[in-house]
Motif scaffolding. Structure first.
Motif, mmCIF file in Angstrom:
data_model
loop_
_atom_site.group_PDB
_atom_site.id
_atom_site.type_symbol
_atom_site.label_atom_id
_atom_site.label_comp_id
_atom_site.label_asym_id
_atom_site.label_seq_id
_atom_site.Cartn_x
_atom_site.Cartn_y
_atom_site.Cartn_z
ATOM 1 N N TRP A 32 0.834 -1.192 0.000
ATOM 2 C CA TRP A 32 0.000 0.000 0.000
ATOM 3 C C TRP A 32 0.876 1.253 0.000
ATOM 4 N N GLU A 33 0.473 2.263 -0.753
ATOM 5 C CA GLU A 33 1.105 3.580 -0.680
ATOM 6 C C GLU A 33 0.002 4.625 -0.557
ATOM 7 N N GLY A 34 0.191 5.576 0.356
ATOM 8 C CA GLY A 34 -0.803 6.629 0.546
ATOM 9 C C GLY A 34 -1.304 6.677 1.975
ATOM 10 N N LYS A 35 -2.275 7.534 2.215
ATOM 11 C CA LYS A 35 -2.878 7.656 3.542
ATOM 12 C C LYS A 35 -3.696 6.407 3.861
ATOM 13 N N PRO A 36 -3.677 5.908 5.087
ATOM 14 C CA PRO A 36 -3.139 6.506 6.317
ATOM 15 C C PRO A 36 -1.715 6.106 6.659
ATOM 16 N N PHE A 37 -0.962 5.555 5.741
ATOM 17 C CA PHE A 37 0.364 5.044 6.053
ATOM 18 C C PHE A 37 1.371 6.179 6.231
ATOM 19 N N ALA A 38 2.312 5.956 7.138
ATOM 20 C CA ALA A 38 3.253 7.009 7.532
ATOM 21 C C ALA A 38 4.066 7.520 6.356
ATOM 22 N N SER A 39 4.352 6.646 5.382
ATOM 23 C CA SER A 39 5.175 7.056 4.240
ATOM 24 C C SER A 39 4.551 8.231 3.497
ATOM 25 N N ALA A 40 3.217 8.295 3.449
ATOM 26 C CA ALA A 40 2.543 9.389 2.747
ATOM 27 C C ALA A 40 2.801 10.720 3.434
ATOM 28 N N TYR A 41 2.723 10.733 4.762
ATOM 29 C CA TYR A 41 2.954 11.971 5.494
ATOM 30 C C TYR A 41 4.426 12.362 5.467
ATOM 31 N N ASP A 42 5.318 11.376 5.557
ATOM 32 C CA ASP A 42 6.747 11.657 5.458
ATOM 33 C C ASP A 42 7.068 12.298 4.107
ATOM 34 N N PHE A 43 6.512 11.719 3.049
ATOM 35 C CA PHE A 43 6.734 12.223 1.693
ATOM 36 C C PHE A 43 6.227 13.653 1.567
ATOM 37 N N CYS A 44 5.046 13.901 2.089
ATOM 38 C CA CYS A 44 4.440 15.235 2.019
ATOM 39 C C CYS A 44 5.261 16.254 2.804
ATOM 40 N N LEU A 45 5.645 15.905 4.024
ATOM 41 C CA LEU A 45 6.366 16.848 4.869
ATOM 42 C C LEU A 45 7.766 17.138 4.336
ATOM 43 N N GLN A 46 8.396 16.155 3.705
ATOM 44 C CA GLN A 46 9.701 16.395 3.086
ATOM 45 C C GLN A 46 9.573 17.420 1.965
ATOM 46 N N MET A 47 8.506 17.311 1.177
ATOM 47 C CA MET A 47 8.284 18.269 0.097
ATOM 48 C C MET A 47 7.899 19.643 0.652
ATOM 49 N N PHE A 48 7.128 19.632 1.738
ATOM 50 C CA PHE A 48 6.612 20.865 2.319
ATOM 51 C C PHE A 48 7.731 21.671 2.983
ATOM 52 N N ASP A 49 8.737 20.965 3.550
ATOM 53 C CA ASP A 49 9.901 21.584 4.162
ATOM 54 C C ASP A 49 9.489 22.503 5.311
ATOM 55 N N LYS A 50 8.641 21.975 6.179
ATOM 56 C CA LYS A 50 8.235 22.713 7.364
ATOM 57 C C LYS A 50 9.080 22.269 8.554
ATOM 58 N N GLY A 51 9.431 23.192 9.419
ATOM 59 C CA GLY A 51 10.244 22.876 10.583
ATOM 60 C C GLY A 51 9.502 22.005 11.581
ATOM 61 N N PRO A 52 10.235 21.396 12.513
ATOM 62 C CA PRO A 52 9.620 20.462 13.469
ATOM 63 C C PRO A 52 8.611 21.108 14.410
ATOM 64 N N ASP A 53 8.706 22.424 14.576
ATOM 65 C CA ASP A 53 7.801 23.112 15.502
ATOM 66 C C ASP A 53 6.579 23.713 14.809
ATOM 67 N N ALA A 54 6.459 23.526 13.506
ATOM 68 C CA ALA A 54 5.317 24.092 12.775
ATOM 69 C C ALA A 54 4.020 23.449 13.248
ATOM 70 N N LYS A 55 3.009 24.264 13.403
ATOM 71 C CA LYS A 55 1.687 23.774 13.810
ATOM 72 C C LYS A 55 0.871 23.533 12.543
ATOM 73 N N LEU A 56 0.540 22.265 12.288
ATOM 74 C CA LEU A 56 -0.119 21.892 11.044
ATOM 75 C C LEU A 56 -1.559 21.457 11.295
ATOM 76 N N LEU A 57 -2.424 21.772 10.347
ATOM 77 C CA LEU A 57 -3.809 21.320 10.375
ATOM 78 C C LEU A 57 -4.082 20.505 9.118
ATOM 79 N N VAL A 58 -4.594 19.303 9.300
ATOM 80 C CA VAL A 58 -5.014 18.454 8.186
ATOM 81 C C VAL A 58 -6.514 18.646 7.978
ATOM 82 N N VAL A 59 -6.945 18.703 6.717
ATOM 83 C CA VAL A 59 -8.373 18.757 6.391
ATOM 84 C C VAL A 59 -8.678 17.590 5.464
ATOM 85 N N GLY A 60 -9.613 16.726 5.863
ATOM 86 C CA GLY A 60 -9.960 15.563 5.053
ATOM 87 C C GLY A 60 -11.366 15.095 5.337
#
Length: 293
Positions: A203-231
């Motif tokens: 499986w590739e995609g949500k809810p698997f961790a690889s999907a969020y890792d891939f997204c956050l690497q592209m997003f390049d947000k720092g570890p302290d960023a406050k993020l909101l998911v909408v789904g």
């Protein structure tokens, strides 16, 4: 793990001041696979005006370049979001690199199931698409061949694939979506059934961790960023957000609208939403009837 009661809100503007960025689902939130929802473009424009960066994270089994083009055709401009991470991109990179042991073991001959619009998954690869299961070394399932096929149409094929012990790549864990007002099955329905039969599914995609890792690497947000998911999906968007420890707004007018008896743009009775969350063991930060500002 969030234990505090969730808030019911009428628009993102009520809470967006708490966040540095938004991770946004596409199908069921921004569009229905054919057209943008009436409020979604306005919401994206408002987020841009508020200087809140947006990353799109979607369980779409094709490359992001194809997704971008389709969204532009729906009137969703490219400058309304920062990055896009599609589950098809994650699978595609693995297929090209062949570093991950599961992918490295795949041969060249693949049997595909899914619509023609997903053919971008094969671009630039030394792969032979075969028409018979007996000639294949693995399977790629991106959805039903026709949007309105029932799962039962594929039962014999899945049994035959299991007899041949073919591994299956499924770059869309969604079981179903609403397309242009009609509920249809997705690749996840076929992958789930194959697993029930004892088949090997990657499986590739949500809810698997690889999907969020891939997204956050592209997003390049720092570890302290406050993020909101909408789904809009409990099994993918909410489960993935819970696993990643991120705040999440559930669009109740999406895939769960019928069972919550709350059409898009309206909020359900709290008791009904509480029952759905309790039954699935998931928690949310906000409930919102539509992706709107």
């Amino acid at each position: 793990m969030r234990t505090a009661p969730y808030e019911m809100i009428n628009g993102l503007s009520e809470v967006i001041g708490k966040y540095d960025a938004v991770i946004l689902d596409l199908w069921g939130v921004v569009h229905d696979g054919v057209k943008a929802y009436p409020n979604s473009v306005n919401a994206l424009e408002a987020l841009k005006a508020a200087k809140i960066p947006v990353a799109l994270l979607s369980n779409v089994p094709r490359r992001s370049s194809v997704v971008i083009e389709r969204m532009e055709n729906m009137g969703i401009a490219r400058d309304l979001y920062s990055v896009i991470a599609a589950s098809g991109d994650i699978a595609y990179r693995h297929l090209v690199d062949r570093v991950d042991p599961w992918y490295a073991a795949l041969g060249k001959r693949v049997f595909r199931v899914g619509p023609v619009r997903d053919m971008s998954m094969f671009e630039g690869q030394d792969i032979e698409i075969v028409s018979r299961l007996e000639d294949a070394e693995w399977m790629l399932v991106t959805g039903p061949d026709d949007d309105f096929d029932p799962l039962s149409k594929y039962e014999n094929m899945l049994h035959a694939a299991k007899t041949l012990e073919l591994p299956m790549l499924c770059p869309n864990p969604d079981r179903e979506v609403v397309r242009d007002g009609h509920q249809i099955i997705c690749a996840g329905a076929l992958g789930g059934r194959y697993e029930e039969l004892g088949g090997d599914v990657r499986w590739e995609g949500k809810p698997f961790a690889s999907a969020y890792d891939f997204c956050l690497q592209m997003f390049d947000k720092g570890p302290d960023a406050k993020l909101l998911v909408v789904g809009d999906s409990i099994s993918t968007d909410i489960a993935g957000s819970n696993n990643a420890g991120l705040d999440v707004a559930l669009v109740t007018g999406g895939i769960h609208a019928a069972e919550l008896d709350a059409p898009r743009g309206t909020l359900p009775e709290r008791e009904k939403l509480d029952a759905l969350l309790a039954a699935t063991g998931r928690h949310i930060t906000y409930a919102i009837g539509d992706f709107c500002w």
